[in-house]
Enzyme design. Sequence first.
Site, PDB file in Angstrom:
ATOM      1  N   HIS A   1       0.833  -1.219   0.000  1.00  0.00           N
ATOM      2  CA  HIS A   1       0.000   0.000   0.000  1.00  0.00           C
ATOM      3  C   HIS A   1       0.865   1.266   0.000  1.00  0.00           C
ATOM      4  CE1 HIS A   1      -3.904  -2.063   0.883  1.00  0.00           C
ATOM      5  NE2 HIS A   1      -3.098  -2.951   1.432  1.00  0.00           N
TER       6      HIS A   1
ATOM      7  N   ASN B   1     -10.236  -2.800   2.752  1.00  0.00           N
ATOM      8  CA  ASN B   1      -9.965  -2.784   1.314  1.00  0.00           C
ATOM      9  C   ASN B   1     -11.260  -2.536   0.555  1.00  0.00           C
ATOM     10  OD1 ASN B   1      -7.199  -3.301   1.353  1.00  0.00           O
ATOM     11  ND2 ASN B   1      -7.425  -5.513   1.113  1.00  0.00           N
TER      12      ASN B   1
ATOM     13  N   TYR C   1       1.035  -4.288  12.093  1.00  0.00           N
ATOM     14  CA  TYR C   1       0.888  -2.857  11.809  1.00  0.00           C
ATOM     15  C   TYR C   1       1.724  -2.002  12.764  1.00  0.00           C
ATOM     16  CZ  TYR C   1      -2.497  -3.963   8.265  1.00  0.00           C
ATOM     17  OH  TYR C   1      -3.075  -4.458   7.124  1.00  0.00           O
TER      18      TYR C   1
HETATM   19 FE1  HDE Z   1      -2.400  -4.849   5.435  1.00  0.00          FE
HETATM   20  N1  HDE Z   1      -0.581  -4.098   5.882  1.00  0.00           N
HETATM   21  N2  HDE Z   1      -1.754  -6.687   5.986  1.00  0.00           N
HETATM   22  N3  HDE Z   1      -4.153  -5.717   4.834  1.00  0.00           N
HETATM   23  N4  HDE Z   1      -3.051  -3.098   4.843  1.00  0.00           N
HETATM   24  C1  HDE Z   1      -0.221  -2.820   5.715  1.00  0.00           C
HETATM   25  O1  HDE Z   1       0.922  -1.513   7.265  1.00  0.00           O
HETATM   26  C2  HDE Z   1      -0.655  -6.929   6.713  1.00  0.00           C
HETATM   27  C3  HDE Z   1      -4.499  -7.019   4.939  1.00  0.00           C
HETATM   28  C4  HDE Z   1      -4.308  -2.770   4.447  1.00  0.00           C
HETATM   29  O2  HDE Z   1      -3.206   3.456   3.999  1.00  0.00           O
HETATM   30  C5  HDE Z   1       1.116  -2.512   6.315  1.00  0.00           C
HETATM   31  O3  HDE Z   1       1.054   0.727   7.451  1.00  0.00           O
HETATM   32  C6  HDE Z   1      -0.581  -8.314   7.065  1.00  0.00           C
HETATM   33  C7  HDE Z   1      -5.904  -7.195   4.758  1.00  0.00           C
HETATM   34  C8  HDE Z   1      -4.385  -1.375   4.106  1.00  0.00           C
HETATM   35  O4  HDE Z   1      -1.541   3.308   5.411  1.00  0.00           O
HETATM   36  C9  HDE Z   1       1.503  -3.834   6.983  1.00  0.00           C
HETATM   37  C10 HDE Z   1      -1.691  -8.890   6.506  1.00  0.00           C
HETATM   38  C11 HDE Z   1      -6.385  -5.945   4.524  1.00  0.00           C
HETATM   39  C12 HDE Z   1      -3.105  -0.873   4.329  1.00  0.00           C
HETATM   40  C13 HDE Z   1       0.351  -4.727   6.604  1.00  0.00           C
HETATM   41  C14 HDE Z   1      -2.424  -7.866   5.846  1.00  0.00           C
HETATM   42  C15 HDE Z   1      -5.284  -5.031   4.567  1.00  0.00           C
HETATM   43  C16 HDE Z   1      -2.307  -1.976   4.791  1.00  0.00           C
HETATM   44  C17 HDE Z   1       2.119  -1.919   5.391  1.00  0.00           C
HETATM   45  C18 HDE Z   1      -2.071 -10.359   6.525  1.00  0.00           C
HETATM   46  C19 HDE Z   1      -7.824  -5.542   4.238  1.00  0.00           C
HETATM   47  C20 HDE Z   1      -2.640   0.527   4.073  1.00  0.00           C
HETATM   48  C21 HDE Z   1       2.175  -0.427   5.731  1.00  0.00           C
HETATM   49  C22 HDE Z   1      -2.517 -10.806   7.741  1.00  0.00           C
HETATM   50  C23 HDE Z   1      -8.736  -5.792   5.321  1.00  0.00           C
HETATM   51  C24 HDE Z   1      -2.941   1.443   5.200  1.00  0.00           C
HETATM   52  C25 HDE Z   1       1.343  -0.297   6.887  1.00  0.00           C
HETATM   53  C26 HDE Z   1      -2.528   2.853   4.845  1.00  0.00           C
HETATM   54  C27 HDE Z   1      -0.968  -1.853   5.140  1.00  0.00           C
HETATM   55  C28 HDE Z   1       0.301  -5.990   7.019  1.00  0.00           C
HETATM   56  C29 HDE Z   1      -3.606  -8.120   5.134  1.00  0.00           C
HETATM   57  C30 HDE Z   1      -5.446  -3.630   4.346  1.00  0.00           C
HETATM   58  C31 HDE Z   1       2.848  -4.417   6.620  1.00  0.00           C
HETATM   59  C32 HDE Z   1       0.497  -8.980   7.853  1.00  0.00           C
HETATM   60  C33 HDE Z   1      -6.692  -8.504   4.862  1.00  0.00           C
HETATM   61  C34 HDE Z   1      -5.606  -0.611   3.613  1.00  0.00           C
HETATM   62  O5  HDE Z   1       1.537  -3.703   8.363  1.00  0.00           O
END
Ligand code: HDE
Length: 692
Positions: free
Chosen positions: A72, A145, A359
């Site tokens: 993202h 999302n 996060y």
């Molecule tokens: Fe994320 N995800 N994600 N994700 N995600 C990040 O955090 C992660 C997942 C989502 O505008 C990271 O700040 C793991 C699902 C958004 O700043 C990180 C898993 C959904 C955003 C991270 C998921 C999301 C992130 C990278 C699997 C929808 C952007 C930068 C368990 C419900 C937020 C950050 C923004 C961002 C980890 C799966 C949505 C690495 C480990 C499912 C919208 O922490």
Amino acid sequence: MTDDLNLDKGGAPHQTTEQGYETMTTSQGVAVSDDQNHLKAGARGPMLMEDFHFREKIFHFDHERIPERVVHARGFGAHGYFELTDDCSDVSMAHIFNHVGEKTPAFVRFSTVAGNKGSPDLARDVRGFAVKLYTQEGNWDIVGNNIPVFFIQDAIKFPDLIHSAKQEPDRGFPQAQTAHDNFWDFASLSPESMNMIMWIMSDRTIPRSFRFMEGFGVHTFKLVNAEGKPTFVKFHWKPKQGLQSVVWNEAVKTNGADPDFHRRDLWDAIQAGDYPEWELGLQLFDEDFAEKFDFDVLDATKIIPEELIPIRKVGRLVLDRVVDNFFAETEQVAFCTQNIVPGVDFTDDPLLQGRNFSYLDTQIKRLGSPNFTHIPVNAPKCPFRHFQQDGHMAMHNPKGRANYEPNSWGTEEGGPRENPQKGFKSVPQELEGPKLRVRSERFADHYSQARQFYISQTEVEQAHIGQALVFELSKVETPVIRTRMVSHLRNIDESLANMVADGLGIELPDPATPAKAPITDLPPSEPLSIVKNGPKSFKGRKLGILVTDGAEASHFEALKKAVEAEGGMIELIAPKVGGVTLSNGKAMPAKQKIDGGPSVLYDAVALLISEEGAQKLKNDAPTRDFIADAFAHLKFIAYCEPAMAVMEKAGITESLDDGCVKLSGDKDAKSFVDKLSQLRMWAREPKVDVDA
Ligand code: HDE
């Protein structure tokens, strides 16, 4: 520079230059006399190390970048508010759910997932929809999302998923796309991703605008009321503007014409006062439903169809303010799934549990210090008080002696204490079981909902899914990966599998062996289609009017009036950006020169071309492309008689259909604009695409 850093504005001796500008200073507040030349020994001599202004300026520049988000990375944020419209105290004790009409400040960041920070906006990709709610009881982040399901069921697979989707490690490409071997290798070896694959191959991943897409919390969460009773919940954001996507060929061209198309769209809409709005919907259910439901509600690769659990609309989210500074707000905002407030709780969804770790960890890495919560966009807007202290860039430093508890310093000096009455409490839950690394049996059906999604689409949308799969798999170089993918499609829909195998020019392979059989035929669900959930008017959309000198002024006025009456916008595209003079002598400035304003930037187009203009433009490639693309992208086209000469050169005159409206009389503009809420002439698609 903030006021509190700009100390003693009035009294500083160097406050303004002779011309009345603010005086430039170093970071230490020392006035700068020359910002054009560094300090040297002689006019052509080497630099002198003592040039503190140069050193400070360059060293700061060298340190401007922070690591981009690991996923993202490319995003765009805006401020707004959430307003509760329906009292929810029956299910949640959260303040935000108990005060109808109260506005809670919000910050939303939309994003793509795979591309780097500078990647184009129209990449085929999931969009992040992350909402930070600054509630009176602390910050609550719904980090969602624009798609309600996910690729994987357990967070331990996330690094693999993302590694496979991003650029391949040896070559460093392709950027911002899944159309390559590694992604399809991983996906085809991970049948749990099949439902998500259907969603990402649909037009959901090429939205027209952030404003025209849904948001989902994805996981099942809990709401908890004042009696401590938990209710399961799934969060939905439904755009008041209706859903809308682009077609693939349009997405590809938009990326070239305006890689910032989505961020510009949001910025322009908010600046114009056309504030995008979403309704918050709750799908609420209890343990009983969860037990009887065909799938595990803890499995984030599954939805709960709205036909089974209808959505209760409880509030609205309005975005009404752009950021003052992109870096300070959009880049530094730190969403954390673990940020919840009393009245909300987690479930044991194995994806959510992993996210709750990730996060916080990622923000510390990205923003460089546990004090990222001190950055204004991240700080709560309610009072906060704790004993966390020091660290890099600490901004909120408590006064006094007490930095631990218990202590003997009394309520005045002793600092904060826990509050058993008001503090956050997890819902009590019986837990038992052996320590295991396993996946629940109830997560094993990977195909039934993928099939349900596919059959819920209109014919047009089904064709787009097939075409997207053919496109992506045609970029895969390893035949066995293509074939493996088609073997999964056979478990989803036989006609889809056939379409894709045919499009790839391969034999139909045997179906993949499902982890759980039989695959169930679930009923179609209307909310899953974009086309069935489009807008009701042209509100918030843009008509691009290609105009030349001498164009008929009455057509222009009629179109403008009709579009604006619908709440739409018009934009003029002309041979010169200085504009044109219409038939009545009125001068009109243009927004775009033709080659900078291709028709992909508009929802519909009008061709107001004079005879003279047609003669000049009929051999002009950007003009022909403007028209041919508008037609190929199934857009509604209004045109006047003289424009026919250019349309002929663009090769569309023989195929004109009901989506092409000739402007002759007074009423034509209105009847054209009446059609625009349909957005596209889907019936035209087979004429412009052999694969449709
Ligand atoms: Fe994320 N995800 N994600 N994700 N995600 C990040 O955090 C992660 C997942 C989502 O505008 C990271 O700040 C793991 C699902 C958004 O700043 C990180 C898993 C959904 C955003 C991270 C998921 C999301 C992130 C990278 C699997 C929808 C952007 C930068 C368990 C419900 C937020 C950050 C923004 C961002 C980890 C799966 C949505 C690495 C480990 C499912 C919208 O922490």
